[in-house]
Design a protein around this motif. Structure first.
Motif, PDB file in Angstrom:
ATOM      1  N   LYS A  82      61.637  12.662  37.969  1.00 56.20           N
ATOM      2  CA  LYS A  82      62.357  12.165  36.798  1.00 56.20           C
ATOM      3  C   LYS A  82      62.755  10.723  37.060  1.00 56.20           C
ATOM      4  CE  LYS A  82      66.727  12.152  35.911  1.00 56.20           C
ATOM      5  NZ  LYS A  82      68.166  12.448  35.637  1.00 56.20           N
ATOM      6  N   CYS A  88      61.137  14.477  32.403  1.00 60.70           N
ATOM      7  CA  CYS A  88      60.830  15.253  33.608  1.00 60.70           C
ATOM      8  C   CYS A  88      59.349  15.613  33.660  1.00 60.70           C
ATOM      9  CB  CYS A  88      61.661  16.530  33.641  1.00 60.70           C
ATOM     10  SG  CYS A  88      63.439  16.241  33.695  1.00 60.70           S
ATOM     11  N   SER A  92      61.582  21.914  34.232  1.00 62.02           N
ATOM     12  CA  SER A  92      63.015  22.197  34.370  1.00 62.02           C
ATOM     13  C   SER A  92      63.460  23.164  33.277  1.00 62.02           C
ATOM     14  CB  SER A  92      63.817  20.901  34.269  1.00 62.02           C
ATOM     15  OG  SER A  92      65.200  21.169  34.215  1.00 62.02           O
ATOM     16  N   LYS A  93      64.270  24.136  33.669  1.00 62.20           N
ATOM     17  CA  LYS A  93      64.830  25.072  32.700  1.00 62.20           C
ATOM     18  C   LYS A  93      66.068  24.501  32.017  1.00 62.20           C
ATOM     19  CE  LYS A  93      61.828  28.310  33.618  1.00 62.20           C
ATOM     20  NZ  LYS A  93      60.864  27.482  34.357  1.00 62.20           N
ATOM     21  N   LYS A  98      60.516  17.451  28.888  1.00 57.50           N
ATOM     22  CA  LYS A  98      59.705  17.686  30.091  1.00 57.50           C
ATOM     23  C   LYS A  98      58.233  17.782  29.723  1.00 57.50           C
ATOM     24  CE  LYS A  98      60.733  22.636  29.657  1.00 57.50           C
ATOM     25  NZ  LYS A  98      61.312  23.822  30.316  1.00 57.50           N
ATOM     26  N   ASP A 107      53.064  21.603  34.280  1.00 57.05           N
ATOM     27  CA  ASP A 107      54.028  21.151  35.273  1.00 57.05           C
ATOM     28  C   ASP A 107      53.286  20.197  36.204  1.00 57.05           C
ATOM     29  OD1 ASP A 107      55.668  20.830  37.540  1.00 57.05           O
ATOM     30  OD2 ASP A 107      56.608  22.783  37.255  1.00 57.05           O
ATOM     31  N   TYR A 127      63.942  11.287  42.410  1.00 63.07           N
ATOM     32  CA  TYR A 127      64.776  11.779  41.319  1.00 63.07           C
ATOM     33  C   TYR A 127      65.813  10.720  40.975  1.00 63.07           C
ATOM     34  CZ  TYR A 127      67.697  14.739  38.411  1.00 63.07           C
ATOM     35  OH  TYR A 127      68.402  15.264  37.354  1.00 63.07           O
ATOM     36  N   TYR A 166      74.274  19.103  35.160  1.00 58.67           N
ATOM     37  CA  TYR A 166      72.850  19.040  34.802  1.00 58.67           C
ATOM     38  C   TYR A 166      72.032  18.422  35.935  1.00 58.67           C
ATOM     39  CZ  TYR A 166      68.703  17.144  32.365  1.00 58.67           C
ATOM     40  OH  TYR A 166      67.425  16.803  31.994  1.00 58.67           O
ATOM     41  N   GLN A 170      69.210  20.242  38.266  1.00 64.38           N
ATOM     42  CA  GLN A 170      67.799  19.861  38.368  1.00 64.38           C
ATOM     43  C   GLN A 170      67.374  19.637  39.818  1.00 64.38           C
ATOM     44  OE1 GLN A 170      66.846  16.601  35.617  1.00 64.38           O
ATOM     45  NE2 GLN A 170      66.048  18.197  34.260  1.00 64.38           N
ATOM     46  N   GLU A 173      66.698  22.917  41.243  1.00 64.97           N
ATOM     47  CA  GLU A 173      65.382  23.418  40.832  1.00 64.97           C
ATOM     48  C   GLU A 173      64.273  22.821  41.706  1.00 64.97           C
ATOM     49  OE1 GLU A 173      65.646  24.304  36.059  1.00 64.97           O
ATOM     50  OE2 GLU A 173      65.464  22.202  36.689  1.00 64.97           O
ATOM     51  N   LEU A 174      64.337  21.508  41.919  1.00 66.95           N
ATOM     52  CA  LEU A 174      63.304  20.846  42.710  1.00 66.95           C
ATOM     53  C   LEU A 174      63.288  21.337  44.149  1.00 66.95           C
ATOM     54  CD1 LEU A 174      63.691  17.194  41.371  1.00 66.95           C
ATOM     55  CD2 LEU A 174      61.788  18.759  40.916  1.00 66.95           C
TER      56      LEU A 174
END
Length: 435
Positions: A82, A88, A92-93, A98, A107, A127, A166, A170, A173-174
């Motif tokens: 990102k 993104c 990402s949820k 994205k 992805d 990021y 947020y 993220q 997640e990564l």
């Protein structure tokens, strides 16, 4: 174990690798005016959305990127998961903004990681701590935000804690969804947006828990403008594992307050932009980049060399040519780069030294009249070889060098007093095995 000792352990592979690929890619490849186009041109979210709707890099082939990196002699890569525009490249949820929601429908980070791992390269993720798309990132009056001087944003309220949730989410997640990650490259701190403003201790502790052994840059508290507390003997928890000078190679490398070396990596563009810029043809020559890689290593540093793929997902031909030429040199001379660092002998006037234990590498940039004087090794040499092909070289002892007993002398042809062209005008590397 102290923070500094832990840092040394984590960065061992990084310091041995010395050479990596930076990849800046995202929606900004479509306007093709650099990755800061939204900020520079004060583009609104609504105006920028047309690039989100259009994004469809049909030629994206990270396997070819990985092969190009490996052929160039690179050992690791860092790609923008990102960037500052908030878009993104991963699934990402926590956002709809994205790549999986574009025409690409993929992805793109997962594909990058799989491709580079398959080539045996270490993988890193960039990021951005900054986010110009998120409604809770401060806009008006911020130094960098596209809406920094837009009166409509003057009284807009931002819930920065919500943005931090947020952002931390993220990063989680990564660090959770893609297997082992070798580097996380945060970018960047400025003004009061630094350190605990990002809840940096909490963030770093989470990253290290999820990815033991990962190395982190220093930009949770620093930027390309300064290194932060990594240069002190009492660095913060979020000081990072390496310093990250940008678009410059530090004149003396980077050391702490006592002059002891710390890990560092110069991030450098091939032209004058990180993201794809169609009009920017000011590409550095392969010769210059090879010499700057050598300079970094000679100062105990790494070189992270950037590519900016276009809107279709292709690395520009100029960049591929540069990578190919670097690769040709590295195939013959990489022994003087990998596992090497600053030499125990001062820099010579004709180039640089790098060193790995008893092996000293003379990087000869400029030819000489007659024999080439090599300082600091007289009486310490066991063997001399031209690194590119392993051919024997000998120290010479002729009538016209008698007045200079502190130097060893070599030449690149049979007549020790004659003048010959360098075997490689980019960088001729001579390996000295020391006693």
């Amino acid at each position: 174990m102290s923070i500094i000792e832990e840092r040394a352990k984590r960065t061992k592979w990084f310091m041995d690798a010395r050479f990596g690929m930076f990849i800046h890619w995202g929606l900004y490849a479509i306007p093709a005016r650099g990755e800061w186009v939204r900020s520079v041109e004060r583009i609104t979210v609504e105006e920028y959305d047309k690039y989100f709707e259009e994004f469809n890099p049909t030629d994206y082939d990270p396997k070819s990127w990985a092969k190009a990196a490996k052929e160039a002699g690179m050992k690791y890569a860092v790609m923008t998961a990102k960037h500052h525009d908030g878009f993104c490249l991963f699934d990402s949820k926590l956002t709809d903004y994205k790549s999986t929601n574009t025409k690409a429908g993929r992805d793109l980070i997962r594909e990058y990681i799989d491709a580079f791992r398959s080539e045996g390269l270490k993988v890193g993720l960039y990021y951005s701590l900054i986010d110009w798309h998120h409604e809770d990132y401060p806009a008006y009056g911020d130094r960098n935000h596209p809406m920094r001087d837009n009166e409509e944003f003057k009284n807009k309220q931002h819930n920065f804690d919500r943005y931090l949730e947020y952002m931390h989410g993220q990063v989680r997640e990564l660090c959770t969804n893609y297997g082992k990650i070798d580097i996380i490259w945060f970018d960047f701190s400025y003004d009061d947006m630094r350190g605990e403003k990002w809840r940096a201790t909490e963030l770093v502790n989470m990253v290290r828990e999820l990815q033991p052994g990962i190395i982190i840059d220093n930009r949770l508290e620093a930027s390309g403008e300064s290194s932060g507390s990594i240069k002190t003997k009492n660095p913060s928890v979020y000081s990072g594992d390496f310093a990250s000078p940008e678009q410059i190679i530090p004149p003396q490398g980077i050391t702490d307050v006592d002059g002891d070396p710390i890990p560092w990596e110069a991030c450098i563009t091939m032209n004058n932009n990180w993201g794809y810029c169609a009009s920017d043809k000011m590409f550095k020559s392969p010769k210059l980049i090879i010499r700057k890689l050598v300079e970094c290593v000679s100062k105990n540093g790494n070189l992270l060399l950037n590519v900016g793929p276009d809107a279709n997902g292709r690395i520009p031909d100029e960049s591929l040519h540069i990578l190919s030429e670097i690769g040709k040199w590295m195939k013959k001379n990489s022994k003087s780069i990998y596992n090497c660092g600053k030499a125990s002998i001062e820099k010579p006037e004709w180039g640089y030294f790098t060193q790995n234990g008893k092996f000293l590498y003379a990087h000869v940039f400029d030819g000489n009249i007659g024999a080439l004087p090599v300082p600091g090794i007289k009486g310490k040499v066991k063997k001399v070889r031209l690194l590119s092909d392993g051919s024997e070289m000998n120290l010479i002892d002729t009538w016209n060098i008698k007045e200079f007993p502190d130097y060893a002398f070599i030449n690149f042809g049979p007549n020790p007093t004659a003048t010959y062209p360098l075997p490689d005008e980019t960088d001729t590397v001579v390996e000295f095995e020391l006693i």
